[in-house]
Design a protein around this motif. Sequence first.
Motif, PDB file in Angstrom:
ATOM      1  N   LEU A 107       0.825  -1.209   0.000  1.00  0.00           N
ATOM      2  CA  LEU A 107       0.000   0.000   0.000  1.00  0.00           C
ATOM      3  C   LEU A 107       0.857   1.255   0.000  1.00  0.00           C
TER       4      LEU A 107
ATOM      5  N   LEU B   6       0.449   4.002  -2.853  1.00  0.00           N
ATOM      6  CA  LEU B   6       0.009   5.350  -2.473  1.00  0.00           C
ATOM      7  C   LEU B   6       1.087   6.398  -2.741  1.00  0.00           C
TER       8      LEU B   6
ATOM      9  N   ILE C 283       0.922   7.071  -6.446  1.00  0.00           N
ATOM     10  CA  ILE C 283      -0.248   7.894  -6.770  1.00  0.00           C
ATOM     11  C   ILE C 283      -0.026   9.337  -6.340  1.00  0.00           C
ATOM     12  N   TYR C 284       0.507   9.524  -5.136  1.00  0.00           N
ATOM     13  CA  TYR C 284       0.752  10.879  -4.631  1.00  0.00           C
ATOM     14  C   TYR C 284       1.768  11.618  -5.500  1.00  0.00           C
TER      15      TYR C 284
ATOM     16  N   SER D 235      -4.758  16.487  -1.497  1.00  0.00           N
ATOM     17  CA  SER D 235      -4.103  15.185  -1.382  1.00  0.00           C
ATOM     18  C   SER D 235      -3.066  15.188  -0.267  1.00  0.00           C
TER      19      SER D 235
ATOM     20  N   THR E 132      -2.586  12.109   2.485  1.00  0.00           N
ATOM     21  CA  THR E 132      -1.664  11.067   2.028  1.00  0.00           C
ATOM     22  C   THR E 132      -0.339  10.994   2.796  1.00  0.00           C
TER      23      THR E 132
ATOM     24  N   LEU F  16       0.917   7.627   4.652  1.00  0.00           N
ATOM     25  CA  LEU F  16       2.156   6.928   4.307  1.00  0.00           C
ATOM     26  C   LEU F  16       3.027   6.709   5.544  1.00  0.00           C
TER      27      LEU F  16
ATOM     28  N   VAL G  53     -11.265   6.970  -0.028  1.00  0.00           N
ATOM     29  CA  VAL G  53     -10.081   6.698  -0.846  1.00  0.00           C
ATOM     30  C   VAL G  53     -10.239   7.356  -2.207  1.00  0.00           C
TER      31      VAL G  53
ATOM     32  N   ILE H 149      -7.731  10.489  -2.658  1.00  0.00           N
ATOM     33  CA  ILE H 149      -6.539   9.976  -3.334  1.00  0.00           C
ATOM     34  C   ILE H 149      -6.721   9.879  -4.847  1.00  0.00           C
TER      35      ILE H 149
END
Length: 315
Positions: free
Chosen positions: A27, A31, A34-35, A74, A78, A82, A275, A279
């Motif tokens: 994950l 993530l 994506i970030y 975001s 995020t 993380l 989510v 995100i």
Amino acid sequence: MTIGNWSTMTEFTLTALPDLPEIQVFLFVILLLIYTLTATGNIMTISLIWTEPHLQTPMYFFLSNLSFLDILYSTVVTPKLLACLLAEQKTISFVGCITQTYFYFFLGTVEFILLTVMSFDRYVAICNPLRYPIIMTSRACLILLLGCWLGAFLSVMVPTIVVTKLPYYRKEINHFFCDIAPLLQVACIDTHLIEKINFILSALVLLSSLTFTAGSYTYIISTILRIPSVQGCQKAFSTCVSHITVVSIVYGSNIFVYVRPNQNNSLDFDKVAAVFITIVTPLLNPFIYSLRNEKVKEVLRETVNRLISLILRKS
């Protein structure tokens, strides 16, 4: 309902995060990717708009602010998510939790109002094209933008102050960030009145801005359908497709989560929807506008070609 002084709770534990190390690492990588893509895509959009003279218009001015807003939105969730995935204790301080709650709803409200302003900009451009330069001046754009931020600040401040004053009886929050519903769930007083107030405020912000946006596009579509040329009709509608797509995604997901009288009965659904809201949507927005907007694609191609030519000349 009685509201006491500041809670003695010093931190909360986010219990919705997985405990298995393999899943956590997976994950974390997903993530983080994506970030990174979200920040990169939105920064590229902002850079293109502010450096290209062809994009120095009110429409793209508001779009650059939407991209900036997506980066902030975001970032509210995020990075802490993380950090928790890599930490043994999935905790967030009380002050950090309340701060996250405030900025999550503050930035979300700014986005709703900004999307409404963007629909008004398209309405003026298509329905009153001759008056567009007079109405949408630089000063008017700045006033509308400041109105978005000020309106959101005032609408979110009071509910956040109320949440900070609640006494909490346990520290486990059934979510991956500090959303309002799981926070109210761990308060040790009856929160039905607060839930109703939050429902009214959410409905007021979401539905009123959506109504205005829908009204603008009703006039826009009726005007486009009266354009005799098919090519002209397609050109006019192409400037609105990206915005309609983003509006549908943002409003659809948020209405399902927040415009409900009782939000405590479907937290599992809320976590999945959150989510998407926090995100996925900030990642999709720059790509939607880039892929659906011919002008942005044209400027992007020209920029890439210039960079390639510059690299080839230096090599």
